[in-house]
Scaffold this motif. Structure first.
Motif, PDB file in Angstrom:
ATOM      1  N   ALA A 246       0.819  -1.354  -0.031  1.00 57.29           N
ATOM      2  CA  ALA A 246      -0.056   0.095  -0.085  1.00 57.29           C
ATOM      3  C   ALA A 246       0.996   1.216  -0.132  1.00 57.29           C
ATOM      4  N   LYS A 247       0.294   2.170  -0.670  1.00 55.71           N
ATOM      5  CA  LYS A 247       1.239   3.548  -0.647  1.00 55.71           C
ATOM      6  C   LYS A 247       1.448   4.055   0.517  1.00 55.71           C
ATOM      7  N   TYR A 248       0.623   3.905   1.604  1.00 56.49           N
ATOM      8  CA  TYR A 248       0.751   4.595   2.729  1.00 56.49           C
ATOM      9  C   TYR A 248       1.951   3.783   3.677  1.00 56.49           C
ATOM     10  N   LEU A 249       2.366   2.636   2.962  1.00 51.69           N
ATOM     11  CA  LEU A 249       3.243   1.813   3.898  1.00 51.69           C
ATOM     12  C   LEU A 249       4.666   2.000   3.239  1.00 51.69           C
TER      13      LEU A 249
ATOM     14  N   SER B 215       5.479  12.029   2.806  1.00 52.42           N
ATOM     15  CA  SER B 215       4.137  12.544   2.348  1.00 52.42           C
ATOM     16  C   SER B 215       3.052  12.269   3.128  1.00 52.42           C
ATOM     17  N   TYR B 216       1.957  13.107   3.025  1.00 54.64           N
ATOM     18  CA  TYR B 216       0.821  12.965   3.845  1.00 54.64           C
ATOM     19  C   TYR B 216      -0.212  12.242   3.108  1.00 54.64           C
ATOM     20  N   TYR B 217      -0.892  11.205   3.929  1.00 51.97           N
ATOM     21  CA  TYR B 217      -1.635  10.338   3.071  1.00 51.97           C
ATOM     22  C   TYR B 217      -3.097  10.812   3.914  1.00 51.97           C
ATOM     23  N   ASP B 218      -4.117  10.880   2.927  1.00 54.46           N
ATOM     24  CA  ASP B 218      -5.396  11.257   3.374  1.00 54.46           C
ATOM     25  C   ASP B 218      -6.450  10.050   3.499  1.00 54.46           C
ATOM     26  N   PRO B 219      -6.653   9.725   4.632  1.00 53.67           N
ATOM     27  CA  PRO B 219      -7.325   8.306   4.603  1.00 53.67           C
ATOM     28  C   PRO B 219      -8.819   8.370   4.204  1.00 53.67           C
ATOM     29  N   LYS B 220      -9.649   9.416   3.995  1.00 54.99           N
ATOM     30  CA  LYS B 220     -10.663   9.898   3.615  1.00 54.99           C
ATOM     31  C   LYS B 220     -10.950   9.625   2.260  1.00 54.99           C
TER      32      LYS B 220
ATOM     33  N   GLU C 169       2.091  13.724  -2.756  1.00 58.22           N
ATOM     34  CA  GLU C 169       3.632  14.159  -2.990  1.00 58.22           C
ATOM     35  C   GLU C 169       4.206  12.623  -3.042  1.00 58.22           C
ATOM     36  N   ASP C 170       5.328  12.399  -3.643  1.00 59.11           N
ATOM     37  CA  ASP C 170       6.102  11.302  -3.900  1.00 59.11           C
ATOM     38  C   ASP C 170       6.332  10.586  -2.475  1.00 59.11           C
ATOM     39  N   PRO C 171       6.097   9.403  -1.850  1.00 61.22           N
ATOM     40  CA  PRO C 171       6.753   9.268  -0.928  1.00 61.22           C
ATOM     41  C   PRO C 171       8.022   8.635  -0.715  1.00 61.22           C
ATOM     42  N   LEU C 172       8.573   8.191  -1.749  1.00 58.87           N
ATOM     43  CA  LEU C 172      10.005   8.072  -1.980  1.00 58.87           C
ATOM     44  C   LEU C 172      10.838   9.061  -2.976  1.00 58.87           C
TER      45      LEU C 172
END
Length: 489
Positions: free
Chosen positions: A198-201, A209-214, A220-223
Motif C-alpha cells: 500500500a502507498k501509505y506503507l 508525504s501526507y496520506y489522506d485516509p478519507k 507527494e512522492d513518498p520516496l
C-alpha cells in the motif's frame, strides 16, 4: 429512529416519549387491490357509464375506448364494476413509496434479462466455434484472422469473465453496521493487487508525504530519493502534470490569456471554440518557430548539418599575409575593425554626403556637406554654402548701415519723483502754487474716504507722486502722539 445503535440500552428510559407511540385504531397499512372486479351486468343499467356500462364511474372518468354512437349494448360491451375500497392511512402509510407494490411482478423483468443474456452467450459461443473451425480449415490464410482480431479479442474477454460469486473484493458492497448512520458505503472497487505494498506503507516516516485516509490520496512522492526505474508509485500529482490533464490545463490557460487580450472565448460556455483556437494557435506557433530556426540557420549556418566545411576553415589556411614583430603584435595584415552600434550607420538621405551631426556651429548640429542646421533637409552642396555666406555678409552690412543712419535721441532730464517713505532732503525747493494745489487734493481725498457717495463716477487716477504731494500728505497726516490732534479736523 429506524435502527437503534448498539450502545443504546433499550431497557432503560429512552426518547420514546418524543414519538407518537399511540397509534389510531382506524389507521391501517393495507392497500387496495389493483384491477380487481366485483360484478359484471348482462344489460345496461340506469345511471351507469354511457361509454362502458360500469356503475363505479361516469363517462368523463372512463378509461375505455369511446363507444360508437347508436351501437347496441351487449354482454361483451358492458365492463365489470371496479372494486372500490375506502380506508384511512396513518402518517407512515401515506409516505410509504412501496405501499401496494407487488414483488412478484419484478420477477418478469429478471426473467427477461436472464433469457437475453443466455441467448447472447450462446450466440457468442457459436461465433467462437465457427471462427475456430475456419482457422483449422484455412491454416495458411492469416489475412482473414488478422482482419478480425478485434472480434476475437472481444470473445476472449467475454469468455474470460469470472463468475460474480468467484470475484473477491472487486465489486463488493459494504454496509456500515453498528453505526448511527447506517446505510451503505457504495461500491468499493479496489484494483490494487494484494501482493503490492500500500502507498501509505512505502515510507513510514511521519514527516514524509501526507496520506489522506478519507480520499485515499497521497499527492507527494513518498520516496523522492529512490530510483525512478524501480518505483511504481510517484504520487497522485503525477497524474495532474502528465497526459490529458496537462493538455486540459494548457487549454484553460490559453483561453484565459486569449480572453484578457480581447478574444471572445470562454472555456465553459464554448469549449469546442476554445479547443479549435488552441489548435490553430499551436499550428501558428510551430510555423513561426520553424521560420525563426530557418532564418538563424541561413544567417549563421548549421553546425549539426552534414555539409562539408570550407577548406580554409577546416585547415586554418588562407592566402592573407600577416606580419608580426618580436613581441608577437600584428604589424601588417589585419585591419582595425571599429565596433558598430545597433543603430544605422553611414546612411545618407536627401542627397547628403555626410551624416547628421558631422558639423557644429553656434551650439547647433548640422550637415558638414552643405552646412545646414535643419535635419532631414535637402542637400544644396557648395552652392548652398556660398549662398549662406553671402546672406550673412549682406545681413552684417545692413546692420552696420542702420546703426550709422539712426539719429541719436536727445537726452531728457528725468523727473525726480518723491517716493513713499523717503526722507525730505534739506535743499529741497518746493513750488508754493503746486503745494497749495496738493493740499486741496489731499483735503478732497480725505473727504471722499469719509463718505463714499461724494466720489465721482469718472475718477481720474495717477500714480505719479511729486514732492509737493508728499509734503501735503506729511502736513495733513495725523500724528497719534500729537496732543493737538483732536483740533486738526
Amino acid at each position: 429512529m429506524s435502527s437503534a445503535p448498539w450502545y443504546l440500552n433499550a431497557e432503560r428510559p429512552s426518547l420514546k416519549h418524543q414519538r407518537k407511540w399511540k397509534s389510531d385504531p382506524n389507521y391501517t397499512k393495507a392497500w387496495y387491490d389493483r384491477g380487481a372486479k366485483i360484478f359484471q351486468a348482462d344489460r345496461y343499467r340506469k345511471g351507469a357509464c354511457e361509454n362502458c356500462g360500469a356503475m363505479t364511474h361516469d363517462k368523463k372518468s372512463c378509461m375505455d375506448r369511446p363507444r360508437k354512437l347508436g351501437a347496441k349494448w351487449t354482454n361483451m360491451h358492458i365492463a365489470p364494476d371496479e372494486k372500490i375500497e375506502t380506508f384511512e392511512l396513518d402518517y407512515d402509510g401515506k409516505r410509504d413509496r412501496w405501499n401496494g407494490f407487488d414483488p412478484s411482478s419484478f420477477a418478469r423483468v429478471v426473467e427477461r434479462f436472464e433469457t437475453r443474456e443466455e441467448v447472447r452467450r450462446k450466440y457468442l459461443k457459436e461465433q467462437q466455434i465457427k471462427k475456430l473451425e475456419e482457422k483449422q480449415t484455412n491454416p495458411n490464410n492469416e489475412d482473414i484472422v488478422s482482419d478480425e482480431d478485434d472480434d476475437e479479442d472481444d470473445l476472449k474477454v467475454d469468455e474470460a469473465k469470472v463468475d460474480e460469486s468467484k470475484q473477491m473484493d472487486f465489486a463488493k458492497v459494504e454496509k456500515r453496521v453498528r453505526t448511527t448512520g447506517g446505510g451503505s458505503t457504495g461500491t468499493v472497487r479496489n484494483l490494487r493487487i494484494r501482493e503490492d505494498t500500500a502507498k501509505y506503507l512505502l515510507n513510514l516516516d511521519v514527516n514524509s508525504s501526507y496520506y489522506d485516509p478519507k480520499t485515499r490520496s497521497m499527492r507527494e512522492d513518498p520516496l523522492p530519493d529512490a530510483d525512478p526505474n524501480e518505483k511504481f508509485y510517484v504520487g497522485d500529482n503525477q497524474n495532474r502534470i502528465s497526459g490529458q490533464a496537462l493538455d486540459f490545463k494548457q487549454l484553460n490557460i490559453h483561453a484565459w490569456e486569449a480572453f484578457e487580450k480581447g478574444q471572445d472565448v470562454h472555456m465553459q460556455a464554448a469549449p469546442s471554440q476554445a479547443e479549435l483556437l488552441f489548435k490553430n494557435y499551436k499550428v501558428i506557433k510551430e510555423k513561426l518557430k520553424s521560420q525563426n530556426r530557418d532564418t538563424i540557420m541561413l544567417k549563421y549556418g548549421n553546425a549539426a548539418s552534414e555539409e562539408a566545411l570550407p577548406r580554409e576553415l577546416l585547415l586554418g589556411q588562407s592566402e592573407r599575409e600577416v606580419e608580426y614583430d618580436r613581441a608577437g603584435r600584428i604589424i601588417k595584415g589585419q585591419e582595425v575593425v571599429l565596433p558598430r552600434s545597433k543603430y544605422e550607420e553611414d546612411t545618407y538621405a536627401n542627397n547628403h554626403t555626410s551624416v547628421w551631426g558631422s558639423w557644429w556651429k553656434d551650439h547647433q548640429w548640422g550637415y558638414k556637406c552643405c552646412k545646414q542646421l535643419i535635419r532631414n533637409s535637402y542637400c544644396t552642396g557648395s552652392a548652398g554654402i556660398e549662398a549662406a555666406e553671402a546672406a550673412g555678409d549682406l545681413m552684417k552690412s545692413n546692420i552696420a548701415l542702420k546703426e550709422a543712419t539712426e539719429e541719436t535721441p536727445e537726452k531728457q532730464e528725468e523727473k525726480q519723483l518723491a517716493t513713499w517713505g523717503t526722507e525730505v532732503p534739506q535743499d529741497l525747493v518746493l513750488d508754493k502754487k503746486l503745494l497749495v494745489e496738493s493740499l486741496k487734493k489731499e483735503d478732497q481725498r480725505k473727504k471722499e474716504e469719509k463718505d463714499e457717495r461724494k466720489r465721482k463716477y469718472n475718477v481720474k487716477w495717477s500714480d505719479e507722486v511729486t514732492a509737493e504731494d508728499m509734503e501735503a500728505y506729511r502736513l495733513k497726516r495725523i500724528h497719534h502722539d500729537d496732543p493737538m490732534k483732536d483740533f486738526l479736523h
